[in-house]
Design an enzyme around this catalytic site. Sequence first.
Site, mmCIF file in Angstrom:
data_model
loop_
_atom_site.group_PDB
_atom_site.id
_atom_site.type_symbol
_atom_site.label_atom_id
_atom_site.label_comp_id
_atom_site.label_asym_id
_atom_site.label_seq_id
_atom_site.Cartn_x
_atom_site.Cartn_y
_atom_site.Cartn_z
ATOM 1 N N LYS A 206 38.400 16.209 43.763
ATOM 2 C CA LYS A 206 37.697 16.767 44.919
ATOM 3 C C LYS A 206 38.669 17.550 45.803
ATOM 4 O O LYS A 206 38.422 18.674 46.195
ATOM 5 C CB LYS A 206 37.029 15.626 45.697
ATOM 6 C CG LYS A 206 36.254 16.076 46.914
ATOM 7 C CD LYS A 206 35.478 14.917 47.534
ATOM 8 C CE LYS A 206 34.854 15.347 48.857
ATOM 9 N NZ LYS A 206 34.072 14.290 49.484
ATOM 10 N N GLU A 212 48.506 11.717 41.256
ATOM 11 C CA GLU A 212 48.389 11.239 39.869
ATOM 12 C C GLU A 212 47.705 12.299 38.997
ATOM 13 O O GLU A 212 48.173 12.631 37.905
ATOM 14 C CB GLU A 212 47.545 9.948 39.806
ATOM 15 C CG GLU A 212 48.127 8.757 40.528
ATOM 16 C CD GLU A 212 47.707 8.677 41.992
ATOM 17 O OE1 GLU A 212 47.554 9.749 42.631
ATOM 18 O OE2 GLU A 212 47.553 7.560 42.506
ATOM 19 N N GLY A 267 33.452 10.873 46.665
ATOM 20 C CA GLY A 267 34.036 10.737 45.316
ATOM 21 C C GLY A 267 33.264 9.759 44.447
ATOM 22 O O GLY A 267 32.861 10.078 43.325
ATOM 23 N N ARG A 268 33.043 8.554 44.960
ATOM 24 C CA ARG A 268 32.405 7.521 44.136
ATOM 25 C C ARG A 268 30.913 7.760 43.930
ATOM 26 O O ARG A 268 30.265 7.025 43.197
ATOM 27 C CB ARG A 268 32.673 6.133 44.724
ATOM 28 C CG ARG A 268 32.229 5.963 46.165
ATOM 29 C CD ARG A 268 32.839 4.714 46.801
ATOM 30 N NE ARG A 268 32.620 4.651 48.236
ATOM 31 C CZ ARG A 268 33.364 5.244 49.152
ATOM 32 N NH1 ARG A 268 34.391 5.995 48.771
ATOM 33 N NH2 ARG A 268 33.106 5.118 50.434
ATOM 34 N N GLU A 353 34.753 -0.103 47.722
ATOM 35 C CA GLU A 353 35.277 1.023 48.488
ATOM 36 C C GLU A 353 34.282 1.427 49.578
ATOM 37 O O GLU A 353 34.674 1.951 50.617
ATOM 38 C CB GLU A 353 35.544 2.200 47.548
ATOM 39 C CG GLU A 353 36.687 3.087 48.002
ATOM 40 C CD GLU A 353 37.117 4.050 46.916
ATOM 41 O OE1 GLU A 353 37.972 3.649 46.104
ATOM 42 O OE2 GLU A 353 36.608 5.171 46.855
ATOM 43 N N HIS A 384 32.874 -16.803 27.090
ATOM 44 C CA HIS A 384 33.932 -17.517 26.366
ATOM 45 C C HIS A 384 35.230 -17.493 27.165
ATOM 46 O O HIS A 384 36.299 -17.768 26.626
ATOM 47 C CB HIS A 384 34.137 -16.883 24.990
ATOM 48 C CG HIS A 384 32.939 -17.035 24.123
ATOM 49 N ND1 HIS A 384 32.787 -18.068 23.232
ATOM 50 C CD2 HIS A 384 31.789 -16.318 24.069
ATOM 51 C CE1 HIS A 384 31.603 -17.965 22.636
ATOM 52 N NE2 HIS A 384 30.979 -16.913 23.143
ATOM 53 N N LYS A 512 47.309 7.170 49.257
ATOM 54 C CA LYS A 512 47.760 8.500 48.844
ATOM 55 C C LYS A 512 49.010 8.919 49.628
ATOM 56 O O LYS A 512 49.847 9.647 49.128
ATOM 57 C CB LYS A 512 46.635 9.523 49.020
ATOM 58 C CG LYS A 512 45.491 9.302 48.030
ATOM 59 C CD LYS A 512 44.444 10.386 48.078
ATOM 60 C CE LYS A 512 43.335 10.079 47.083
ATOM 61 N NZ LYS A 512 42.374 11.139 46.896
HETATM 62 C C1 G6Q Z 1 36.157 7.792 45.997
HETATM 63 C C2 G6Q Z 1 37.511 7.771 46.502
HETATM 64 C C3 G6Q Z 1 38.579 7.955 45.463
HETATM 65 C C4 G6Q Z 1 38.757 9.387 44.996
HETATM 66 C C5 G6Q Z 1 40.057 9.492 44.198
HETATM 67 C C6 G6Q Z 1 40.263 10.857 43.613
HETATM 68 O O1 G6Q Z 1 35.163 7.697 46.687
HETATM 69 O O2 G6Q Z 1 37.667 8.615 47.571
HETATM 70 O O3 G6Q Z 1 38.387 7.113 44.357
HETATM 71 O O4 G6Q Z 1 37.674 9.771 44.219
HETATM 72 O O5 G6Q Z 1 41.121 9.145 45.023
HETATM 73 O O6 G6Q Z 1 40.289 11.821 44.618
HETATM 74 P P1 G6Q Z 1 40.242 13.352 44.239
HETATM 75 O O7 G6Q Z 1 38.934 13.601 43.581
HETATM 76 O O8 G6Q Z 1 40.372 14.103 45.540
HETATM 77 O O9 G6Q Z 1 41.378 13.604 43.306
#
Ligand code: G6Q
Length: 557
Positions: A206, A212, A267-268, A353, A384, A512
């Site tokens: 996003k 990463e 994001g989620r 989250e 199990h 981050k």
């Molecule tokens: C989701 C969070 C988090 C995010 C990641 C990736 O709701 O904000 O999981 O999606 O940190 O972020 P970017 O899409 O900005 O790389």
Amino acid sequence: MTPLTERPAWKALWSHFTRARDWHMRALFDADPQRAARFTIEQCGLTLDYSKNRITSQTMTLLQQLAKESDLDARITEMFAGGHINRTEDRAACHVALRNRSDEPMSIDGEDVMPRISSVLERMARFARAVRSGDWLGYTNQPITDIVNIGIGGSDLGSLMVCQALKAFSHPRLNMHFISNVDSSQLKETLRRVHAQTTLFIIESKTFTTHETLTNAHTAREWFLHRAHDDRAIARHFVAVSTNGRAVAEFGIDPENMFEFWEWVGGRFSLWSAIGLPIMLYLGEQNFLKLLDGAHAMDRHFREAPPEANMPVLLALLGIWYINFFGAGSHVIAPYDQDLHRLPAFIQQLDMESNGKRTTLEGQCVEYETAPIIWGETGINGQHAFFQLLHQGTHISPIDFIASLDSHGSLPGHHEILMANMFAQAEAFMRGRNADEVIAELRAQGLDAASVRRILPFRVFDGNRPSNTLLLERLDPSCLGALIALYEHKIFVQGVIWNINSFDQWGVELGKQLASTIHAELRGTCAPQPHDASTRRLIERYLAVNAPNVPPATAQH
Ligand code: G6Q
């Protein structure tokens, strides 16, 4: 807004709880032959049986009253109207617009966003058609066989979970790979299995600043160029999904190859947006649209059904009952379906989250518990392993059993064993096994009275452990879309009742920031920074084994 603990329904629930905590579900079932029918609801291809909970009709009425006193109706209306329900970031959280399959416009900040959504969907579909048909060719004019998605968190888990859940619908030529971990073993292993000529990389972020993801993306690009020897080949093998066009261009991806989404998509909650591109590539346009259709059907149900017949509201209220009254600190997601094996991880992020917060919308510290710890695993494997604690441990952890009625091509005999186990576990958690039953069983095995007495305390199960059973008509795009939207809305409802913002994630933002200083120290590009003694020693221990890349003399301060 009246604080939660001062709402009349909250107080009434506490007084109700003083009686309810001693009920046993066995007795509730014995007393009411209609209980299973009364506490079952069917909607959007899903059946929810919530009768194995420590509730009566009165409990549900009081919980529904609590929802009403929390202004739930108004908050639902606000979400669908594109209001700034993400208060701390002052923006809408309007993922429902992404799957608005009606002709109704949806407005965010005064703009009908539907034309923009449709246009991105159309671009995604065109691209997916080209890749899937084999018309999109790599730099040696071969069709794409492997898709590597690079992203993390919300830019990974949703697509990963859906692609794995629906792999029965996938394109026979395409293999999907998901890279999220910056630990290079994931990337190395994947790159060993694919060929540069036939691999498409999707960089999903996003912000397009996530360390990463960008590190993995740069490494993938180097790997690719090392084989293609031509920068122009990038355009055929790298696409991006982001809200940050400038950063995508800086990375070297042609804006023509960027699929856009918007700030108001969290994001989620983003798998419905262009972040779902891997899903569309793998499963095809029609299946992606069916996923949206299923979610949209659940959205309509959520918006229109009264609380007593509203699946997300009911699930949310049951959660509130256990978390806030019984003190249940965790909640288990147990899919009895191997293809849903990443569902617990997905719901874990969605829930923890969103509602892992301790500050009310007014900025006060909450005086009650909020999100539980979500955990889980495929149920049959859990049986199990960790189910022992759920049966006889000291914690109460409500469980969601999830399975598909249809065996979707299961080998003969397998599906009914799976389902028999799931039904049996839910029954056992509810009924337990009392002393009389244990004695009868042990005597039938020929044990003498003394042995029975000795072993009895260990063999008794109290039962009375709550669970929901969710049955999908079949594990297909539409039912899965509805299932995901169900959990999204459940979580939203709980956030409304707890009066917290389910749509920010300051904990993620902190993560981050934190690593960047230490990263510079490990690389030797900055002088040692002040840290606590433990962190300092750990850094030194690491540096004793891994000399910094940049000699300290050239370190920048
Ligand atoms: C989701 C969070 C988090 C995010 C990641 C990736 O709701 O904000 O999981 O999606 O940190 O972020 P970017 O899409 O900005 O790389």
